[in-house]
Design an enzyme around this catalytic site. Structure first.
Site, short mmCIF file in Angstrom:
data_model
loop_
_atom_site.label_atom_id
_atom_site.label_comp_id
_atom_site.label_asym_id
_atom_site.label_seq_id
_atom_site.Cartn_x
_atom_site.Cartn_y
_atom_site.Cartn_z
N SER A 108 -68.91 -30.16 -17.10
CA SER A 108 -69.74 -29.09 -17.63
C SER A 108 -69.48 -27.83 -16.82
O SER A 108 -69.26 -27.90 -15.61
CB SER A 108 -71.21 -29.48 -17.52
OG SER A 108 -72.02 -28.31 -17.53
N LYS A 157 -72.06 -33.48 -14.34
CA LYS A 157 -71.83 -34.03 -15.66
C LYS A 157 -70.40 -34.52 -15.89
O LYS A 157 -69.44 -33.97 -15.39
CB LYS A 157 -72.15 -32.99 -16.74
CG LYS A 157 -73.60 -32.61 -16.79
CD LYS A 157 -74.44 -33.39 -17.78
CE LYS A 157 -73.86 -33.54 -19.11
NZ LYS A 157 -74.56 -32.78 -20.14
N THR A 169 -79.56 -55.12 -32.98
CA THR A 169 -79.87 -54.70 -34.35
C THR A 169 -80.94 -53.63 -34.19
O THR A 169 -81.75 -53.69 -33.27
CB THR A 169 -80.41 -55.86 -35.22
OG1 THR A 169 -81.64 -56.30 -34.67
CG2 THR A 169 -79.44 -57.04 -35.26
N HIS A 170 -80.89 -52.64 -35.07
CA HIS A 170 -81.80 -51.48 -34.96
C HIS A 170 -81.70 -50.80 -33.60
O HIS A 170 -82.66 -50.18 -33.14
CB HIS A 170 -83.26 -51.90 -35.20
CG HIS A 170 -83.46 -52.77 -36.41
ND1 HIS A 170 -83.73 -52.28 -37.65
CD2 HIS A 170 -83.36 -54.12 -36.55
CE1 HIS A 170 -83.84 -53.28 -38.51
NE2 HIS A 170 -83.61 -54.42 -37.87
N SER A 210 -48.24 -21.34 -52.58
CA SER A 210 -48.62 -22.50 -51.75
C SER A 210 -47.63 -22.72 -50.62
O SER A 210 -47.75 -23.67 -49.85
CB SER A 210 -48.71 -23.76 -52.62
OG SER A 210 -47.51 -23.95 -53.33
N ASN A 234 -68.68 -35.56 -19.48
CA ASN A 234 -69.01 -35.62 -20.91
C ASN A 234 -67.96 -36.36 -21.74
O ASN A 234 -66.76 -36.14 -21.55
CB ASN A 234 -69.17 -34.19 -21.46
CG ASN A 234 -70.35 -33.47 -20.83
OD1 ASN A 234 -71.34 -34.09 -20.48
ND2 ASN A 234 -70.22 -32.17 -20.69
N GLU A 274 -66.83 -37.70 -28.85
CA GLU A 274 -67.70 -36.89 -29.72
C GLU A 274 -66.89 -36.15 -30.77
O GLU A 274 -67.29 -36.05 -31.93
CB GLU A 274 -68.47 -35.88 -28.88
CG GLU A 274 -69.50 -36.49 -27.96
CD GLU A 274 -70.01 -35.46 -26.96
OE1 GLU A 274 -70.84 -34.62 -27.34
OE2 GLU A 274 -69.56 -35.48 -25.80
N1 ARG Z 1 -47.01 -25.60 -56.16
C1 ARG Z 1 -47.37 -26.46 -57.26
C2 ARG Z 1 -48.35 -27.52 -56.79
O1 ARG Z 1 -48.47 -27.66 -55.63
C3 ARG Z 1 -46.14 -27.13 -57.80
C4 ARG Z 1 -46.18 -27.42 -59.27
C5 ARG Z 1 -46.35 -26.17 -60.02
N2 ARG Z 1 -46.09 -26.33 -61.40
C6 ARG Z 1 -46.41 -25.37 -62.22
N3 ARG Z 1 -46.10 -25.53 -63.44
N4 ARG Z 1 -47.05 -24.30 -61.85
O2 ARG Z 1 -49.01 -28.19 -57.57
#
Ligand code: ARG
Length: 469
Positions: free
Chosen positions: A276, A282, A154-155, A22, A284, A289
């Site tokens: 545009s 135009k 309204t509407h 991660s 925009n 949006e």
């Molecule tokens: N990277 C993990 C998370 O974001 C941290 C905790 C991980 N703990 C574990 N026992 N694998 O949730």
């Protein structure tokens, strides 16, 4: 070498390692992770698990590491999976064996909960500040347009006259509730999970009250299983964020409509619109949006995290790593939207004449309710008055003439109750002033509402964690 290497005979498969990592997104938590680690070191020293000398070296090492992070001098590794293990690995490279003591009595499970809470506390403060700026802008605009009469809908059909100030103040209330929800979310966020360990707390006597004070938390988690498995605060935040985006999307939709040639109520500044590539005439409303469009990803984040958490057994599960990307994306999206929305709003030009004309409506039919109420004043029952004015409206449409253009004689053909004073009713400014109940758009009421709103905003701005009323 993995930090859990002892039990393993085989190295992690490269594909699994990549899949589990991660670090690509949780690197954003480095400050919170190091701050939490410093607090943890202090905690270990206070409890006699490490010596004062070790404490100082560890803290110093972590502080240096933080500086290197800030200056972009660190190299993160996917093999170390996440920000927690990366920080530990980087510290070990500097301090050697001593770094091995950092993780005593702690788990990545309470660590990630801590980091996320620290992160979100900061981001909520920042968002509260941005929302307060939006509120201040709305009040400034409202101030200028107390007498600017416009059609209320309204509407999406013209209904009754209101004022532009009143319309802006409607959004002020919506964002005030959003501020209230963020403050509420913040309160439940302000709980220290550190000291929950992996799930059952450490076997060392760690002074959690001291840790909470160091890290600025209002209270301690009451239950170690809950502390590491709870992500309610992420869901609550995403729900509050979804409502903010929903409100912004409604506002943006109105700006898109209002800036169209059909409405022509406003003109957005060149600086917040685009041209545009093909059609030279135009202009925009792309910014409005795109904010409207980004609402979808925030709703998506809410549903993604709710679904991820559904049915998870206690306590921590790796599924929960999936909370971060939707959360980070939502924070980034909200900030990006608010950043551009406020100046876009502040810089738009309003066509007050066009608004007033539209308020009276085609053939003055925007004043139909007022005319019915006038007849009530002359003694008719409202349903009868409604019927009379309905027939009058049909007459005007058929004759292509405005109510104002009818003679008293003609009015009287529909009801003998009409008198010379009927023409006074057919004025939009007067119609606005008649709507004088508390919370209604009469200029006198809106002035009072503005004063109250200003006082409320003042109390939120000087202490953003205080709950807006
Ligand atoms: N990277 C993990 C998370 O974001 C941290 C905790 C991980 N703990 C574990 N026992 N694998 O949730």
């Amino acid at each position: 070498m993995k930090l859990w290497g002892g039990r393993f005979r085989e190295a992690t498969d490269g594909r699994a390692e990549k899949f589990l990592a991660s670090i690509a997104f949780d690197r954003r938590l480095y400050r919170q992770d190091i701050r939490g680690s410093i607090a943890h070191v202090r905690l270990l020293a206070r409890s006699g698990v490490i010596s004062a000398a070790e404490e100082e070296r560890l803290v110093q090492g972590l502080e240096e590491l933080l500086r290197d992070f800030e200056q972009g001098k660190v190299t993160l590794s996917e093999a170390a999976e996440d920000i927690h293990l990366n920080v530990e690995t980087l510290l070990a490279a500097r301090l050697g064996d001593l770094a091995q003591k950092l993780h005593t009595g702690r788990s990545r499970n309470d660590q990630v909960a801590l980091d996320l809470r620290l992160y979100l506390k900061e981001e909520i403060r920042a968002l509260q500040g941005m929302l307060c700026k939006l509120e201040a802008t709305l009040l400034e605009l409202a101030e200028k347009h107390i007498e600017t009469v416009m059609p209320g809908y309204t509407h999406l059909q013209r209904a009754q006259p209101v004022s532009l100030a009143h319309h802006f103040l409607a959004y002020f209330e919506m964002f005030a509730r959003d501020l209230g929800r963020l403050a509420d979310c913040y309160r439940r966020l302000d709980v220290l999970p550190l000291g929950a360990g992996a799930l059952a707390g450490p076997t060392f006597a760690l002074d959690r009250v001291y840790a909470a004070a160091q890290l600025g938390f209002a209270s301690l988690s009451e239950n170690s299983l809950d502390a590491v498995s709870d992500r309610d605060f992420v869901v609550e935040f995403l729900a509050a964020a979804s409502l903010i985006m929903m409100h912004l999307s409604r506002f943006c939709e109105e700006l898109v409509l209002w800036s169209s040639e059909e409405f022509a109520f406003i003109e957005l500044a060149d600086a917040f619109t685009t041209g545009s590539s093909m059609m030279p005439q135009k202009k925009n409303p792309d910014v409005a949006e795109l904010i409207r469009g980004k609402t979808g990803r925030v709703y998506g984040a809410l549903i993604a995290v709710l679904t991820m958490l559904k049915g998870l057994p206690l306590a921590y599960n790796k599924d929960m790593q999936e909370d971060k990307e939707p959360l980070f994306d939502t924070v980034d999206t909200l900030k990006a939207c608010l950043e551009v929305f406020v100046p876009m709003l502040a810089s738009m030009r309003v066509d007050c004449r066009r608004l007033a004309e539209s308020a009276a409506g085609r053939f003055d039919l925007g004043l139909a309710t007022d005319l019915a109420d006038y007849l009530v004043g002359k003694g008719l029952a409202f349903r009868t008055a409604h019927e009379v004015v309905g027939r009058l409206a049909a007459f005007c449409l058929e004759q292509q003439r405005a109510l104002r253009e009818l003679s008293l004689e003609e009015f009287r053909r529909f009801s003998p109750a009409f008198a010379e004073d009927v023409y006074q009713v057919l004025d939009v400014q007067a119609a606005l002033a008649r709507r004088a109940a508390y919370g209604a758009p009469a200029p006198a009421r809106v002035r009072e509402a503005l004063a109250r709103a200003r006082a409320r905003l003042g109390t939120w701005e000087d202490g953003v964690s205080r709950e807006p009323g």
